[in-house]
Enzyme design. Structure first.
Site, short mmCIF file in Angstrom:
data_model
loop_
_atom_site.label_atom_id
_atom_site.label_comp_id
_atom_site.label_asym_id
_atom_site.label_seq_id
_atom_site.Cartn_x
_atom_site.Cartn_y
_atom_site.Cartn_z
N LYS A 182 0.67 -1.17 -0.32
CA LYS A 182 0.27 -0.15 0.38
C LYS A 182 0.62 1.28 -0.17
O LYS A 182 0.63 2.29 -0.54
CB LYS A 182 -0.90 0.00 1.49
CG LYS A 182 -2.36 0.86 1.13
CD LYS A 182 -3.40 0.53 2.45
CE LYS A 182 -3.62 -0.52 2.59
NZ LYS A 182 -4.44 -0.26 3.49
N ARG B 279 -2.82 3.11 8.28
CA ARG B 279 -3.37 1.78 7.88
C ARG B 279 -2.43 1.00 7.50
O ARG B 279 -1.59 1.20 7.30
CB ARG B 279 -3.44 2.70 6.44
CG ARG B 279 -4.60 4.04 6.52
CD ARG B 279 -4.52 3.96 4.95
NE ARG B 279 -5.42 3.19 3.99
CZ ARG B 279 -5.68 3.50 2.74
NH1 ARG B 279 -4.56 4.41 1.76
NH2 ARG B 279 -6.11 3.26 1.92
N GLY C 192 -7.03 -10.24 7.29
CA GLY C 192 -6.84 -11.13 8.55
C GLY C 192 -6.04 -9.91 9.50
O GLY C 192 -5.70 -9.82 10.17
N ARG D 219 -3.83 -1.32 -6.48
CA ARG D 219 -2.72 -2.54 -6.65
C ARG D 219 -3.22 -2.97 -7.41
O ARG D 219 -4.48 -3.21 -7.88
CB ARG D 219 -3.28 -3.14 -5.06
CG ARG D 219 -3.97 -3.77 -4.85
CD ARG D 219 -4.87 -4.72 -3.64
NE ARG D 219 -6.26 -4.25 -2.93
CZ ARG D 219 -7.05 -4.28 -2.07
NH1 ARG D 219 -6.01 -4.69 -0.55
NH2 ARG D 219 -8.17 -4.77 -1.22
N HIS E 108 -6.64 -39.20 5.54
CA HIS E 108 -6.09 -39.81 4.95
C HIS E 108 -7.50 -39.63 3.53
O HIS E 108 -7.18 -38.79 2.82
CB HIS E 108 -6.50 -41.31 5.76
CG HIS E 108 -6.24 -42.47 3.99
ND1 HIS E 108 -7.78 -43.05 3.23
CD2 HIS E 108 -5.53 -43.32 4.24
CE1 HIS E 108 -7.64 -43.45 2.72
NE2 HIS E 108 -6.11 -44.03 2.94
N ARG F 145 1.70 -47.05 -9.05
CA ARG F 145 1.56 -47.85 -7.64
C ARG F 145 0.75 -49.14 -8.93
O ARG F 145 -0.35 -49.13 -8.21
CB ARG F 145 0.74 -47.48 -6.70
CG ARG F 145 1.48 -45.57 -6.56
CD ARG F 145 0.51 -45.49 -5.51
NE ARG F 145 1.19 -43.98 -4.91
CZ ARG F 145 0.25 -42.85 -5.89
NH1 ARG F 145 -0.24 -43.39 -6.46
NH2 ARG F 145 1.10 -41.79 -5.02
N ARG G 182 6.34 -49.16 -10.34
CA ARG G 182 6.62 -49.24 -9.07
C ARG G 182 6.49 -50.91 -8.86
O ARG G 182 5.22 -50.95 -8.77
CB ARG G 182 6.34 -48.03 -8.32
CG ARG G 182 6.58 -48.68 -7.01
CD ARG G 182 6.84 -47.81 -6.10
NE ARG G 182 5.32 -47.77 -5.69
CZ ARG G 182 5.07 -46.93 -4.44
NH1 ARG G 182 5.96 -45.64 -4.28
NH2 ARG G 182 3.58 -46.74 -3.99
N THR H 106 9.75 -38.49 -2.57
CA THR H 106 9.73 -37.19 -1.08
C THR H 106 8.91 -37.05 -0.32
O THR H 106 8.84 -36.59 0.30
CB THR H 106 9.24 -35.83 -1.89
OG1 THR H 106 8.68 -35.63 -3.13
CG2 THR H 106 10.31 -35.54 -3.30
N ASN H 107 7.67 -38.72 -0.73
CA ASN H 107 6.95 -38.06 0.55
C ASN H 107 7.59 -38.98 1.53
O ASN H 107 7.95 -38.85 2.93
CB ASN H 107 5.37 -38.99 0.35
CG ASN H 107 4.72 -38.36 -0.94
OD1 ASN H 107 4.84 -36.98 -0.92
ND2 ASN H 107 3.45 -38.82 -1.41
N CYS I 234 8.38 -37.60 -7.48
CA CYS I 234 7.26 -38.94 -8.24
C CYS I 234 5.93 -38.41 -6.73
O CYS I 234 5.24 -39.06 -6.33
CB CYS I 234 6.96 -40.00 -8.71
SG CYS I 234 7.70 -40.86 -6.73
N TYR J 137 12.14 -33.72 -14.93
CA TYR J 137 10.90 -34.09 -14.50
C TYR J 137 9.77 -33.96 -13.04
O TYR J 137 10.93 -34.91 -12.18
CB TYR J 137 9.94 -34.96 -15.64
CG TYR J 137 10.52 -36.03 -15.17
CD1 TYR J 137 9.52 -37.16 -14.50
CD2 TYR J 137 11.63 -37.67 -15.24
CE1 TYR J 137 9.12 -38.66 -13.21
CE2 TYR J 137 11.36 -39.05 -14.94
CZ TYR J 137 10.43 -38.92 -14.02
OH TYR J 137 10.34 -40.23 -13.48
P1 ADP Z 1 -7.84 -1.60 4.03
O1 ADP Z 1 -6.25 -2.53 3.76
O2 ADP Z 1 -8.56 -3.58 4.55
O3 ADP Z 1 -8.04 -1.94 2.25
P2 ADP Z 1 -7.75 0.77 3.30
O4 ADP Z 1 -6.49 1.00 4.38
O5 ADP Z 1 -7.11 0.69 1.93
O6 ADP Z 1 -7.68 -0.77 4.86
O7 ADP Z 1 -8.94 1.80 4.43
C1 ADP Z 1 -9.80 1.17 4.15
C2 ADP Z 1 -10.74 2.43 3.73
O8 ADP Z 1 -10.26 3.58 4.08
C3 ADP Z 1 -10.39 3.02 2.13
O9 ADP Z 1 -11.12 2.32 1.31
C4 ADP Z 1 -10.63 4.45 2.56
O10 ADP Z 1 -12.74 4.70 1.56
C5 ADP Z 1 -10.41 4.63 3.88
N1 ADP Z 1 -9.37 5.51 4.04
C6 ADP Z 1 -8.19 5.30 4.50
N2 ADP Z 1 -7.28 6.30 4.70
C7 ADP Z 1 -8.28 7.27 4.05
C8 ADP Z 1 -8.29 8.60 4.30
N3 ADP Z 1 -6.68 8.92 4.09
N4 ADP Z 1 -9.15 9.11 4.10
C9 ADP Z 1 -10.37 9.07 3.32
N5 ADP Z 1 -10.32 7.58 3.63
C10 ADP Z 1 -9.70 7.01 4.19
MG MG Z 2 7.04 -44.84 -0.57
MG MG Z 3 -7.90 -0.56 0.90
#
Ligand code: ADP
Ligand code: MG
Ligand code: MG
Length: 877
Positions: A23, A93, A102, A337, A456, A562, A618, A769-770, A833, A853
């Site tokens: 980011k 952020r 996560g 991204r 299994h 096998r 085998r 390799t198993n 294999c 291979y």
């Molecule tokens: P994620 O990684 O979950 O996408 P972000 O860091 O992109 O989280 O933030 C989620 C949302 O928060 C962004 O999509 C945007 O809408 C809002 N946000 C983040 N930073 C700003 C900012 N500086 N100004 C306004 N909105 C923001």
């Molecule tokens: Mg074996």
């Molecule tokens: Mg985002």
């Protein structure tokens, strides 16, 4: 020299992903491209690493650096953090190198407190906006930094809406927002036993620490393990001045992709909401509008955004996923991204970008994640039918694909049901065991009540490319009554159910499925992969059907057949058992003679399908007791046939018991003890090769006979002599011959260590390799599941060594085997294999150590083709 831990967006660039996170690097790059980005700075991933090294604290010099940059940001924006007159508010952020769900949620509007909010209100002449921002901030900070339940605050809002008789949060007034703020602060105090932090600097440091902390939360750890992301990477933190989408009807926020992420269609795709902030769009608070509608609402902003989107795509040479905010008619870019996409979209986008001249074929090949292909290779649910269905339960998505069939509660019932009805079957078991193989093979899908991702059922199902949902704790199976209960529904034998091996969902009804094919964009991309890769791709196949499936998916040979799986069928298990229970060689030979024609038929079937491509077979490998009867009635039956008493048979079974069968009487040790078994199998293989060659004079069938588990050159030489003598005798008998090779499976560490000696006898090696992993690590695949979880939690291991080759240890054995083998026999043919043959990162390793291979299960062949091509691009050899 003191390290630099903080960078202004204008100091960074897109190449600094490792340091600034994805980011941060892209915010810097957009800034450099002159795009409208609210300014800010990035605290680096190295600061995150330092945080952990320093016992989860932020070192004073890093804190000082952060505040120095905050000062710079104040100068750049002309606003002051914590000031009432012209306040600066920021978002905090997280941003790892690879985008990672996560991780910590973003905190917006940081810097507000009871005084600042009044200033903001006066400055903007918009009290509602100011207090809306404030209540959002308290809510996010409480959730993210203090881990207070979000629902608690949501409930307060819901109660307020109900009291006011309104439906949407936009209908709440300034006074309502003000009241929410005090209610939120009271809730905070009640739960935290202290006041909500009013010092903006304290808020900022609290938020930054929370981001670093979230790198190690269980969700993030799990995601990293699933996606091969090392824990040493750390996450960066972005501190960015706010742009406000919640300032009224000329403000808003949205997300958009430059192409459709589900289909790949080249058309701006996304949604936005007016008078909203942050993730309101995805949170489903109000129904958002489509990005097309922005053209009507704010035509100039739309045009500007569309132009930026196009520029970003051209700049990154890939489909972009962008986030933006409009503040009183002015557009701000908040993120871009490379967008996540379905496998189908990935293929279309890669091909389209090549056609548009934006990327090369190599870049296209690198653009598609090999693992994602899995989803395209199994039968799929018809999307409309799936949408209409409702799951009755869910469990582990152990093997992907869609399955729909009638329920059978045992492997035998599954086989019988298919023979009798011809209908598809789903096998439902508490757990599966090796004797269920046939039933598993004929089933569309497998559902188990017990066991995890390496049980299994899970391992075998993935190997066979059969859909499997495992470890459903909620299911109650009554095997005697042939029914199970789940989600309040009772399902009887013969009823239809459907399983989604990709999500783990279980449906108590039939859902239509459609088969997979490699064509169109998929075919094109695989064609490029084949031009590029240097590794051959073979398959592990025990039946003509599996072999055909693998050929359809582009396999160039069979790396492992096998033979033991051929002994489980109803007509075969009996002579097999007789063979094992024989007291004399003569008896044994008689039983083997019964098996010979069946084995020959098996091999003929495979040679027919393979049209002269390489086939490695085998010799018998597993411990013999795996074939023996367990049921009383089966024991009596076999005793009767052999003229023995049930007690005698039981005694033999007891005598075959081993304390550690994995390292017991198996592999080539069986051929050493009972040469007649190897004789019969050799004969079956070569007779089959001769027969099929006669039928198809154009094919050059050269069977590769593989001796399992050899660890000493003399034992290999001994077994080889049986094979060679048998072959010579047979060729004399029938007056014709075929070429064949004798090689070995390198799976005992000693074989790798003495590979120079082993290669004196072996014409090829296939690294098993198993077993090599089991014996090198000293734990078995079947038992490791029980404790590896703890190892992941304690960060002693990051990866399942049975899924991804342990390059340092097991890999070293492979490398050594390759070098020593080639030293003795420069033209030795080298492959692998194990399950690893279909794992992309392992495939890359095998490419680098110079194997000829890899061989993997049929459904992983396309994955391996693509992974091998990517390896060849990244590591030319
Ligand atoms: P994620 O990684 O979950 O996408 P972000 O860091 O992109 O989280 O933030 C989620 C949302 O928060 C962004 O999509 C945007 O809408 C809002 N946000 C983040 N930073 C700003 C900012 N500086 N100004 C306004 N909105 C923001
Ligand atoms: Mg074996
Ligand atoms: Mg985002």
């Amino acid at each position: 020299m003191s390290a630099k831990y903080v960078y202004l967006f204008s100091e960074g660039n897109g190449k600094m992903r490792e340091l600034l996170g994805g980011k941060g690097a892209n915010l810097a790059e957009m800034t450099n491209l002159g795009m409208p980005v609210p300014q800010g700075f990035t605290v680096t991933t190295e600061a995150c690493t330092r945080y952990y090294e320093d016992g989860k604290t932020i070192a004073p010099e890093i804190e000082a650096e952060i505040f120095t940059y905050l000062k710079t940001l104040e100068e750049m924006t002309g606003k002051t953090f914590g000031s009432k007159e012209n306040p600066l508010m920021v978002s905090v952020r997280s941003g790892a190198r690879a985008s990672m769900p996560g991780m910590m949620d973003t905190i917006l509007n940081l810097g507000l407190n009871d005084e600042v909010v009044e200033g903001l209100s006066a400055l903007t002449q918009n009290e509602r906006f100011a207090y809306d921002s404030y209540r959002r901030f308290i809510q996010m900070y409480s959730d993210v930094v203090c881990e207070l339940p979000k629902s608690h605050f949501e409930r307060i809002i819901d109660e307020m809406k109900e009291k006011r008789g309104v439906q949407h949060d936009t209908e709440l007034t300034a006074a309502d927002m003000k009241e929410l703020v005090s209610l939120f602060k009271a809730a905070y105090k009640e739960m935290m036993k202290e006041d909500f932090p009013s010092d903006p600097r304290e808020q900022l440091m609290g938020a930054i620490k929370a981001v670093f902390r979230s790198w190690d939360n269980p969700r993030a750890i799990y995601y990293r393990r699933m996606n091969d992301i090392p824990s040493s990477w750390g996450t960066a933190v972005n501190v960015q001045s706010m742009a406000y989408g919640n300032m009224g009807d000329t403000s808003g926020t949205g997300v958009a992709f430059t192409r459709n992420p589900a289909t790949g269609e080249k058309k701006l795709y996304g949604e936005f909401l007016m008078n909203a902030q942050g993730e309101d769009v995805v949170a489903g608070i109000r129904t958002p509008q489509t990005i097309d509608q922005l053209r009507d609402v704010m035509p100039e902003v739309y045009e500007q955004f569309a132009a930026i989107a196009e520029k970003l795509e051209k700049h990154y040479h890939d489909m972009q996923d962008m986030e933006f905010t409009i503040e009183r008619g002015k557009l701000y870019m908040l993120q871009t991204r490379n967008g996540k996409r379905t496998a189908a979209a990935a293929l279309k986008i890669a091909c389209d970008l090549v056609d548009e001249g934006m990327i090369t074929k190599e870049e296209a090949v690198l653009m598609v994640n090999p693992k994602s292909l899995d989803a395209l290779l199994h039968p799929q649910f018809d999307p409309a039918a799936l949408k209409a269905a409702k799951p009755i339960g869910s469990a582990l998505p152990a093997s992907p694909g869609a399955a729909c069939g009638r329920v059978a509660f045992s492997a035998a019932d599954a086989v019988k049901m298919i023979e009798e009805t011809g209908d598809p079957v789903v096998l439902v078991r508490l757990e599966t065991s090796p004797e269920d193989i046939e039933g598993m093979h004929v089933s569309q899908g497998i559902l188990t009540a017990r066991g995890g991702m390496t049980s299994h059922a899970a391992v075998v199902a993935r190997g066979m490319g059969t859909c499997c949902v495992a470890g459903c704790g909620d299911i109650v199976i009554h095997e005697d009554e042939k029914l199970f209960q789940l989600g309040g529904k009772t399902i009887h034998e013969g009823d239809y159910i459907s399983l989604d091996g990709t999500t783990g969902n279980i449906y108590g009804e039939a859902i239509k499925t459609v088969p997979a094919t490699i064509s169109g964009d998929f075919g094109r991309l695989m064609g490029w992969a084949d031009e590029i890769r240097q590794l051959g791709i073979h398959t592990n196949a025990d039946t003509p059907q599996d072999a055909q499936q693998a050929l359809d998916f582009g396999a160039e040979g069979i790396g492992l057949t096998r033979t033991e799986h051929m002994f489980f069928g109803a007509d075969r298990i009996r002579p097999m058992r007789k063979m094992i229970l024989s007291k004399t060689e003569e008896q044994r030979r008689k039983a083997l003679a019964e098996l010979l024609p069946m084995q020959r038929g098996d091999f003929e079937g495979i040679f027919e399908v393979m049209h002269g491509l390489p086939v490695t077979i085998r010799l018998l490998d597993p411990p013999l007791h795996e074939f023996l009867p367990k049921e009383e009635s089966d024991i009596e039956e076999i005793a009767g046939e052999m003229g023995l008493s049930a007690v005698e048979v039981k005694d033999t079974i007891t005598s075959l018991h081993e304390f550690n069968p994995m390292m017991g009487h198996r592999g080539c040790r069986l051929a050493v003890s009972y040469p007649e078994i190897a004789e019969m199998q050799t004969r079956a293989i070569l007779e089959a090769a001769i027969n099929v060659s006669k039928k198809h004079p154009g094919w050059k069938i050269v069977p590769e006979i593989m001796v399992p588990l050899a660890g000493e050159v003399k034992e290999l030489a001994y077994v080889k002599s049986i094979i060679v003598d048998t072959a010579n005798k047979l060729f004399d008998e029938v007056g014709s011959k075929v070429d064949y090779l004798v090689g070995t499976m390198v799976e005992v560490p000693r074989a790798a260590l003495t590979a120079d000696e082993i290669a004196q006898e072996a014409e090829f090696f296939s690294f098993g390799t198993n077993d090599l992993t089991q014996m090198c690590m000293g734990f078995s695949r079947d038992d490791a599941g029980r404790f590896l979880g703890v190892y992941y939690d304690k960060k002693l291991y990051e990866q399942d060594p049975f899924a991804r080759i342990d390059q340092k240890g097991v890999g070293k054995l492979v490398e050594m085997g390759v070098q020593l083998g080639r030293k003795t026999r420069p033209d030795i043919h080298l492959g692998i294999c194990g399950e690893h043959g279909g794992d992309p990162s392992s495939v890359e390793f095998f490419h680098r150590v110079g194997l000829d291979y890899v061989s993997c299960s049929p459904f992983r062949v396309p994955v391996a083709r693509l992974a091998a091509a990517q390896a060849a691009i990244r590591f030319p050899r």
